[in-house]
Design an enzyme around this catalytic site. Structure first.
Site, PDB file in Angstrom:
ATOM      1  CB  SER A 136      -0.915   0.022   1.176  1.00 40.69           C
ATOM      2  OG  SER A 136      -1.466   1.139   1.483  1.00 40.69           O
ATOM      3  CE1 TYR A 161      -3.500   0.040   5.895  1.00 37.62           C
ATOM      4  CE2 TYR A 161      -4.180  -2.211   5.640  1.00 37.62           C
ATOM      5  CZ  TYR A 161      -3.691  -0.942   4.907  1.00 37.62           C
ATOM      6  OH  TYR A 161      -3.970  -1.078   3.674  1.00 37.62           O
ATOM      7  CE  LYS A 165      -1.841  -4.262   3.555  1.00 31.20           C
ATOM      8  NZ  LYS A 165      -2.094  -5.313   2.850  1.00 31.20           N
TER       9      LYS A 165
HETATM   10  C1  WQD Z   1      -9.576   8.987   1.483  1.00 28.51           C
HETATM   11  C2  WQD Z   1      -9.811  10.258   1.837  1.00 28.51           C
HETATM   12  C3  WQD Z   1     -10.052  10.814   4.150  1.00 28.51           C
HETATM   13  C4  WQD Z   1     -13.783   8.570   4.828  1.00 28.51           C
HETATM   14  C5  WQD Z   1      -6.587   3.792   3.473  1.00 28.51           C
HETATM   15  C6  WQD Z   1      -5.575   2.932   3.618  1.00 28.51           C
HETATM   16  C7  WQD Z   1      -4.955   2.469   2.586  1.00 28.51           C
HETATM   17  C8  WQD Z   1      -6.040   1.760   1.795  1.00 28.51           C
HETATM   18  C9  WQD Z   1      -7.194   2.653   1.769  1.00 28.51           C
HETATM   19  C10 WQD Z   1      -7.282  -0.158   3.101  1.00 28.51           C
HETATM   20  C11 WQD Z   1      -9.012  10.724   2.998  1.00 28.51           C
HETATM   21  C12 WQD Z   1     -11.386  11.094   3.541  1.00 28.51           C
HETATM   22  C13 WQD Z   1     -12.514   9.057   4.297  1.00 28.51           C
HETATM   23  C14 WQD Z   1     -14.935   9.449   5.304  1.00 28.51           C
HETATM   24  C15 WQD Z   1     -13.633  11.397   4.466  1.00 28.51           C
HETATM   25  N1  WQD Z   1      -6.143   0.377   2.247  1.00 28.51           N
HETATM   26  N2  WQD Z   1     -12.574  10.623   4.045  1.00 28.51           N
HETATM   27  N3  WQD Z   1     -14.669  10.648   5.136  1.00 28.51           N
HETATM   28  O1  WQD Z   1      -7.247   6.665   4.134  1.00 28.51           O
HETATM   29  O2  WQD Z   1      -6.528   7.263   1.976  1.00 28.51           O
HETATM   30  O3  WQD Z   1      -6.404   4.850   2.744  1.00 28.51           O
HETATM   31  O4  WQD Z   1      -7.787   3.077   2.960  1.00 28.51           O
HETATM   32  O5  WQD Z   1      -8.057  -0.218   2.840  1.00 28.51           O
HETATM   33  O6  WQD Z   1      -3.804   1.576   2.727  1.00 28.51           O
HETATM   34  O7  WQD Z   1      -4.493   3.835   4.302  1.00 28.51           O
HETATM   35  O8  WQD Z   1      -8.602   5.970   2.388  1.00 28.51           O
HETATM   36  O9  WQD Z   1     -11.011   6.042   1.774  1.00 28.51           O
HETATM   37  O10 WQD Z   1     -10.208   6.131   4.262  1.00 28.51           O
HETATM   38  O11 WQD Z   1      -9.783   8.196   2.890  1.00 28.51           O
HETATM   39  O12 WQD Z   1     -13.496  12.609   4.408  1.00 28.51           O
HETATM   40  O13 WQD Z   1     -15.823   8.846   5.811  1.00 28.51           O
HETATM   41  O14 WQD Z   1     -11.294  10.477   2.153  1.00 28.51           O
HETATM   42  O15 WQD Z   1      -9.719  11.872   5.035  1.00 28.51           O
HETATM   43  O16 WQD Z   1      -8.629  12.233   2.663  1.00 28.51           O
HETATM   44  P1  WQD Z   1      -7.150   6.336   2.805  1.00 28.51           P
HETATM   45  P2  WQD Z   1      -9.969   6.604   2.969  1.00 28.51           P
END
Ligand code: WQD
Length: 350
Positions: A136, A161, A165
């Site tokens: 990731s 998590y 990785k």
């Molecule tokens: C994306 C953006 C949040 C939810 C993580 C892991 C990665 C991969 C994907 C695991 C960010 C914003 C999110 C919400 C929001 N593997 N957000 N409201 O954190 O980039 O990556 O998940 O599954 O390894 O690190 O993904 O989709 O959680 O967030 O505003 O309800 O959306 O702040 O900017 P992330 P995400």
């Protein structure tokens, strides 16, 4: 590893009933590979097997076998390797909820590191030394400069998590240092979203979605009140977080490209699998609104601890070495995600 044609190659896919795993299995079966899925269904539905078979059709479906077990179950894994000629392994199986990992470090390290160590030990015992690992972009932490290349420095993780990785990449690298016959590909995914265009498979998180797009999709079908935007005071064009969203089908074809590229090779190679384009939270919400034809309600919440401001990939290496690049854009991703969610309001549970 020896050079094999897809028709003569059996691929063990751990976690193959999951979101990325199932889309990858469709791609491999369509390319002529034999596929054995090992999945304990702790975060996947047994219905995925039939969905994969429906999509690929009866001839390719005959090349698919699902073994329901925990990858950490050494006896079960030994049995699989003793009754099949496993040539390659794609390792997806692992817990993946960032927030949950902070409150459950023992479960995360036991499951994610434990199942990896059991897997590679059994692989070694059976002379199988070719593995693709589902890594990731989280290993890059908060980037000093963008876009991220494979030479960008790995940073300390901000949650268990992310550490798993980071550590599994190190474990697989050390395997090759100890025994140069190991053939390791580390695929660093950016943000996988979307669904199979057939609407038969897609993301189906249990409980309240941690990730943005499943939450947006559930808001679009009225299952959630509004999207909670975690902060709009970041140093980005519209103040909300920027990520490199990639269609899960592009990710699947990236795995098929990696299998072909690693054929007959040895060594350790890292590839970023992204689109090279950054998209903000608000841009995702707007794009999803276009896909479903309605306004998606949202509220601005405080920042989520541990989030980085922005990350997106430089995908030159995958294009130049593997001849792979993402084909779908954010509108395609939202279209397919909406098609899946609107047809399956409760995911695989009907
Ligand atoms: C994306 C953006 C949040 C939810 C993580 C892991 C990665 C991969 C994907 C695991 C960010 C914003 C999110 C919400 C929001 N593997 N957000 N409201 O954190 O980039 O990556 O998940 O599954 O390894 O690190 O993904 O989709 O959680 O967030 O505003 O309800 O959306 O702040 O900017 P992330 P995400």
């Amino acid at each position: 590893s020896e050079t094999l044609a897809p028709q003569d190659t059996c691929v063990l896919v751990t976690g193959g009933a999951g979101f990325i795993g199932s889309h990858t299995c469709v791609e491999l079966l369509q390319d002529g590979y034999k596929v054995v899925i090992v999945d304990d269904l702790s975060n996947a539905s047994a219905k995925v097997e039939d969905r994969i078979k429906t999509i690929v059709g009866p001839e390719a479906a005959a090349n698919l076998e699902l073994v329901i077990t925990d990858v950490n179950d050494r006896d079960a894994l030994e049995k699989i390797f003793s009754t099949h000629k496993i040539d390659r392994v794609i390792h997806f199986a692992g817990f993946k909820a960032v927030g949950e990992s902070v409150s459950k470090p023992i479960e995360y390290y036991t499951n994610n590191l434990g199942n990896t160590l059991t897997l590679v030990d059994v692989m070694r015992n059976h002379g199988c030394k070719s593995i693709i690992f589902s890594s990731s972009a989280t290993v890059y932490g908060d980037p000093d400069s963008l876009p991220l290349t494979e030479a960008s420095p790995k940073k300390p993780a901000t949650n268990p998590y992310g550490w798993t990785k980071w550590m599994i990449e190190q474990i697989l690298t050390d395997l090759h240092t100890a025994d140069p016959e190991w053939n390791v590909v580390l695929l660093r995914y950016f943000n996988p979203i979307g669904a199979h265009p057939s609407g038969l498979m897609g993301e189906d998180p249990k409980g309240i979605p941690n990730n943005l797009v499943p939450y947006v999709a559930q808001t679009a079908i009225g299952k959630r009140e509004a999207v909670h935007v975690f902060g709009n005071d970041y140093d980005t064009p519209d103040g909300t977080g920027v990520r490199d969203y990639i269609h899960v089908c592009d990710l699947a074809s990236g795995h098929a490209a990696a299998l072909a590229w690693m054929n007959g090779r040895e060594g350790v190679e890292v590839f970023n699998l992204g689109t090279g384009k950054g998209t903000s939270v608000l841009e995702i919400i707007t794009a999803f609104g276009r896909a479903c034809g309605k306004e998606i309600p949202y509220v601005i919440d405080p920042r989520r601890p541990g989030d980085v401001t922005s990350n997106y990939a430089d995908c030159t290496k995958a294009r130049e070495l593997m001849g792979w690049e993402a084909k779908f854009d954010v509108d395609d991703m939202c279209r397919d995600s909406w098609n899946w969610q609107s047809k399956n309001p409760n995911g695989y549970e009907g």
